[in-house]
Design a protein around this motif. Structure first.
Motif, mmCIF file in Angstrom:
data_model
loop_
_atom_site.group_PDB
_atom_site.id
_atom_site.type_symbol
_atom_site.label_atom_id
_atom_site.label_comp_id
_atom_site.label_asym_id
_atom_site.label_seq_id
_atom_site.Cartn_x
_atom_site.Cartn_y
_atom_site.Cartn_z
ATOM 1 N N ALA A 1 30.618 29.641 41.725
ATOM 2 C CA ALA A 1 29.990 28.330 41.531
ATOM 3 C C ALA A 1 29.243 28.250 40.200
ATOM 4 N N ASN A 2 28.718 29.382 39.746
ATOM 5 C CA ASN A 2 27.972 29.412 38.494
ATOM 6 C C ASN A 2 28.836 29.792 37.288
ATOM 7 N N GLY A 3 30.129 30.072 37.532
ATOM 8 C CA GLY A 3 31.028 30.421 36.436
ATOM 9 C C GLY A 3 30.827 31.817 35.874
ATOM 10 N N TRP A 4 30.271 32.711 36.664
ATOM 11 C CA TRP A 4 30.037 34.083 36.212
ATOM 12 C C TRP A 4 31.279 34.925 36.502
ATOM 13 N N LEU A 5 32.294 34.812 35.666
ATOM 14 C CA LEU A 5 33.588 35.434 35.944
ATOM 15 C C LEU A 5 33.525 36.957 35.983
ATOM 16 N N GLY A 6 32.753 37.563 35.090
ATOM 17 C CA GLY A 6 32.616 39.024 35.115
ATOM 18 C C GLY A 6 31.961 39.504 36.398
ATOM 19 N N GLU A 7 30.966 38.762 36.831
ATOM 20 C CA GLU A 7 30.282 39.095 38.076
ATOM 21 C C GLU A 7 31.231 38.960 39.266
ATOM 22 N N VAL A 8 32.061 37.917 39.235
ATOM 23 C CA VAL A 8 33.039 37.697 40.313
ATOM 24 C C VAL A 8 33.975 38.891 40.409
ATOM 25 N N ALA A 9 34.476 39.348 39.263
ATOM 26 C CA ALA A 9 35.412 40.478 39.261
ATOM 27 C C ALA A 9 34.762 41.740 39.822
ATOM 28 N N GLY A 10 33.531 42.010 39.411
ATOM 29 C CA GLY A 10 32.833 43.198 39.912
ATOM 30 C C GLY A 10 32.542 43.128 41.397
ATOM 31 N N ASN B 1 30.864 38.508 50.019
ATOM 32 C CA ASN B 1 31.593 37.233 49.984
ATOM 33 C C ASN B 1 30.664 36.086 49.582
ATOM 34 N N ASP B 2 29.450 36.085 50.115
ATOM 35 C CA ASP B 2 28.481 35.049 49.739
ATOM 36 C C ASP B 2 28.144 35.128 48.252
ATOM 37 N N ARG B 3 27.956 36.335 47.760
ATOM 38 C CA ARG B 3 27.624 36.513 46.348
ATOM 39 C C ARG B 3 28.797 36.132 45.453
ATOM 40 N N ILE B 4 30.035 36.383 45.907
ATOM 41 C CA ILE B 4 31.218 35.979 45.142
ATOM 42 C C ILE B 4 31.265 34.459 45.033
ATOM 43 N N ASN B 5 31.024 33.779 46.155
ATOM 44 C CA ASN B 5 31.021 32.310 46.137
ATOM 45 C C ASN B 5 29.960 31.768 45.184
ATOM 46 N N GLU B 6 28.778 32.385 45.195
ATOM 47 C CA GLU B 6 27.701 31.950 44.304
ATOM 48 C C GLU B 6 28.090 32.176 42.838
ATOM 49 N N ALA B 7 28.660 33.344 42.547
ATOM 50 C CA ALA B 7 29.053 33.650 41.170
ATOM 51 C C ALA B 7 30.154 32.707 40.691
#
Length: 99
Positions: free
Chosen positions: A51-60, A43-49
């Protein structure tokens, strides 16, 4: 059973032909705290991704988090289930139909 070579003469890796039970897929009740920690970290990493606009990272990361959450739900179901003892399957009925 050994797989036959393909058209190029290659054999698949031994892991492709194994029939051993997947022990690593069994849920260990002792792993619950670690699983909760993993979900929290994801969850923390999703929030960080996000915030940085890393949409592919968010999905993974969401896919990983959802899988961990499903494992946690299954673990909870396993804890709620009463212990299972031996099961009597009975004896087979054999009839003499040769007459």
């Amino acid at each position: 059973m050994v797989e036959q070579p393909d058209d190029n003469g290659r054999r698949p890796p031994p892991t492709w032909t194994t029939t051993a039970p997947a022990r690593h897929l069994r849920l260990d009740p002792q792993a619950r705290p670690r699983l909760v920690e993993i979900i929290r970290n994801l969850n923390d990493r999703i929030n960080e991704a996000q915030a940085n606009g890393w949409l592919g990272e968010v999905a993974g990361l969401k896919t990983s988090r959802d899988a961990a959450a499903r494992r946690l739900v299954n673990l909870e179901k396993l804890r709620e289930r009463p212990p299972v003892g031996p099961v009597d399957l009975g004896s087979p009925a054999i009839s003499d139909d040769s007459a």
